[in-house]
Design a protein around this motif. Sequence first.
Motif, PDB file in Angstrom:
ATOM      1  N   LEU A 138      -7.928   7.320  -1.739  1.00 21.38           N
ATOM      2  CA  LEU A 138      -7.996   7.319  -0.467  1.00 21.38           C
ATOM      3  C   LEU A 138      -8.797   8.253  -0.082  1.00 21.38           C
ATOM      4  O   LEU A 138      -8.920   9.391  -0.435  1.00 21.38           O
ATOM      5  CB  LEU A 138      -6.775   7.485   0.202  1.00 21.38           C
ATOM      6  CG  LEU A 138      -6.034   5.923  -0.032  1.00 21.38           C
ATOM      7  CD1 LEU A 138      -4.504   6.256   0.735  1.00 21.38           C
ATOM      8  CD2 LEU A 138      -6.522   4.837   0.328  1.00 21.38           C
ATOM      9  N   PRO A 139      -9.643   8.245   0.957  1.00 18.37           N
ATOM     10  CA  PRO A 139     -10.535   9.242   1.711  1.00 18.37           C
ATOM     11  C   PRO A 139      -9.807   9.973   2.573  1.00 18.37           C
ATOM     12  O   PRO A 139      -8.907   9.698   3.208  1.00 18.37           O
ATOM     13  CB  PRO A 139     -11.592   8.538   2.711  1.00 18.37           C
ATOM     14  CG  PRO A 139     -11.630   6.912   2.271  1.00 18.37           C
ATOM     15  CD  PRO A 139     -10.253   6.766   1.767  1.00 18.37           C
TER      16      PRO A 139
ATOM     17  N   GLY B  40      -6.318  -5.120  -3.493  1.00 14.22           N
ATOM     18  CA  GLY B  40      -7.335  -5.342  -4.424  1.00 14.22           C
ATOM     19  C   GLY B  40      -8.555  -4.186  -4.602  1.00 14.22           C
ATOM     20  O   GLY B  40      -9.568  -4.534  -4.815  1.00 14.22           O
ATOM     21  N   ASN B  41      -7.855  -2.991  -4.674  1.00 14.29           N
ATOM     22  CA  ASN B  41      -8.776  -1.927  -5.145  1.00 14.29           C
ATOM     23  C   ASN B  41      -8.339  -1.375  -6.351  1.00 14.29           C
ATOM     24  O   ASN B  41      -7.725  -2.040  -7.198  1.00 14.29           O
ATOM     25  CB  ASN B  41      -8.619  -0.810  -4.011  1.00 14.29           C
ATOM     26  CG  ASN B  41      -9.162  -1.210  -2.875  1.00 14.29           C
ATOM     27  OD1 ASN B  41     -10.673  -1.102  -2.873  1.00 14.29           O
ATOM     28  ND2 ASN B  41      -8.749  -1.218  -1.714  1.00 14.29           N
ATOM     29  N   ARG B  42      -8.696  -0.170  -6.797  1.00 17.22           N
ATOM     30  CA  ARG B  42      -8.512   0.415  -8.021  1.00 17.22           C
ATOM     31  C   ARG B  42      -7.465   1.725  -7.914  1.00 17.22           C
ATOM     32  O   ARG B  42      -7.501   2.445  -8.771  1.00 17.22           O
ATOM     33  CB  ARG B  42      -9.620   0.725  -8.788  1.00 17.22           C
ATOM     34  CG  ARG B  42     -10.614  -0.494  -9.001  1.00 17.22           C
ATOM     35  CD  ARG B  42     -11.813  -0.022  -9.788  1.00 17.22           C
ATOM     36  NE  ARG B  42     -12.566   0.875  -9.427  1.00 17.22           N
ATOM     37  CZ  ARG B  42     -13.847   0.735  -8.786  1.00 17.22           C
ATOM     38  NH1 ARG B  42     -14.684  -0.152  -9.007  1.00 17.22           N
ATOM     39  NH2 ARG B  42     -14.495   1.950  -8.387  1.00 17.22           N
ATOM     40  N   LEU B  43      -6.585   1.618  -6.936  1.00 18.51           N
ATOM     41  CA  LEU B  43      -5.926   2.833  -6.590  1.00 18.51           C
ATOM     42  C   LEU B  43      -4.825   2.979  -7.538  1.00 18.51           C
ATOM     43  O   LEU B  43      -3.956   1.918  -8.033  1.00 18.51           O
ATOM     44  CB  LEU B  43      -5.055   2.627  -5.301  1.00 18.51           C
ATOM     45  CG  LEU B  43      -6.261   2.599  -4.232  1.00 18.51           C
ATOM     46  CD1 LEU B  43      -5.357   2.224  -2.834  1.00 18.51           C
ATOM     47  CD2 LEU B  43      -6.713   3.938  -3.883  1.00 18.51           C
TER      48      LEU B  43
ATOM     49  N   SER C 259      -2.196  -5.834  -5.479  1.00 17.45           N
ATOM     50  CA  SER C 259      -3.329  -5.836  -6.559  1.00 17.45           C
ATOM     51  C   SER C 259      -4.085  -4.824  -6.914  1.00 17.45           C
ATOM     52  O   SER C 259      -5.352  -4.716  -6.833  1.00 17.45           O
ATOM     53  CB  SER C 259      -4.467  -7.130  -6.114  1.00 17.45           C
ATOM     54  OG  SER C 259      -3.634  -8.331  -6.312  1.00 17.45           O
ATOM     55  N   ASN C 260      -3.467  -3.675  -6.813  1.00 19.09           N
ATOM     56  CA  ASN C 260      -3.938  -2.339  -7.244  1.00 19.09           C
ATOM     57  C   ASN C 260      -3.208  -1.921  -8.545  1.00 19.09           C
ATOM     58  O   ASN C 260      -1.863  -2.293  -8.725  1.00 19.09           O
ATOM     59  CB  ASN C 260      -3.785  -1.405  -6.283  1.00 19.09           C
ATOM     60  CG  ASN C 260      -4.592  -1.304  -5.013  1.00 19.09           C
ATOM     61  OD1 ASN C 260      -5.780  -0.760  -5.121  1.00 19.09           O
ATOM     62  ND2 ASN C 260      -4.489  -1.668  -3.964  1.00 19.09           N
ATOM     63  N   PRO C 261      -3.616  -1.352  -9.290  1.00 20.54           N
ATOM     64  CA  PRO C 261      -3.001  -0.746 -10.538  1.00 20.54           C
ATOM     65  C   PRO C 261      -1.984   0.480 -10.492  1.00 20.54           C
ATOM     66  O   PRO C 261      -1.862   1.212 -11.085  1.00 20.54           O
ATOM     67  CB  PRO C 261      -4.245  -0.064 -11.462  1.00 20.54           C
ATOM     68  CG  PRO C 261      -5.473   0.132 -10.816  1.00 20.54           C
ATOM     69  CD  PRO C 261      -5.100  -0.749  -9.417  1.00 20.54           C
TER      70      PRO C 261
END
Length: 132
Positions: A20-21, A37-40, A60-62
């Motif tokens: 996250l920024p 749906g990100n890759r966090l 839907s993030n890991p």
Amino acid sequence: LGQLGQLRHLNLSICGLDTLPESLQRCTKLQHLDLFGNRLLRLPDWVGQLHSLETLYLGSNPLQSVPPSLAGALTLNWLNMDSTQIKTVPAAVSAMPSLRRLSLRLTPAARDSEVRESLLSRTQLTECGLDV
């Protein structure tokens, strides 16, 4: 983002984010944050300092865990962690007095009988999604 201190709704779904920024922590009026749906892999501890946050979509993030500091988001009432790799929910988070809706569908936590039993005993929850 840090210059958008009055921002209330932010949709960062499917943006390819793996972190996250840092500037997001200055969006103190933020009420709805969609990170679907990100890759966090993890959330920063400062996410609990978003005291106006009401809904947080992490599906839907890991993600494998959420920080106990998330309990600092005192107005959070809807937490969606569907289709993540979450194995457990910190007690401080699941016991948040404002949390009414919690969804862990299709997660390792939803398959764990102890986690399921613990979450279902939380009387403040009006909806608890635990489909496996």
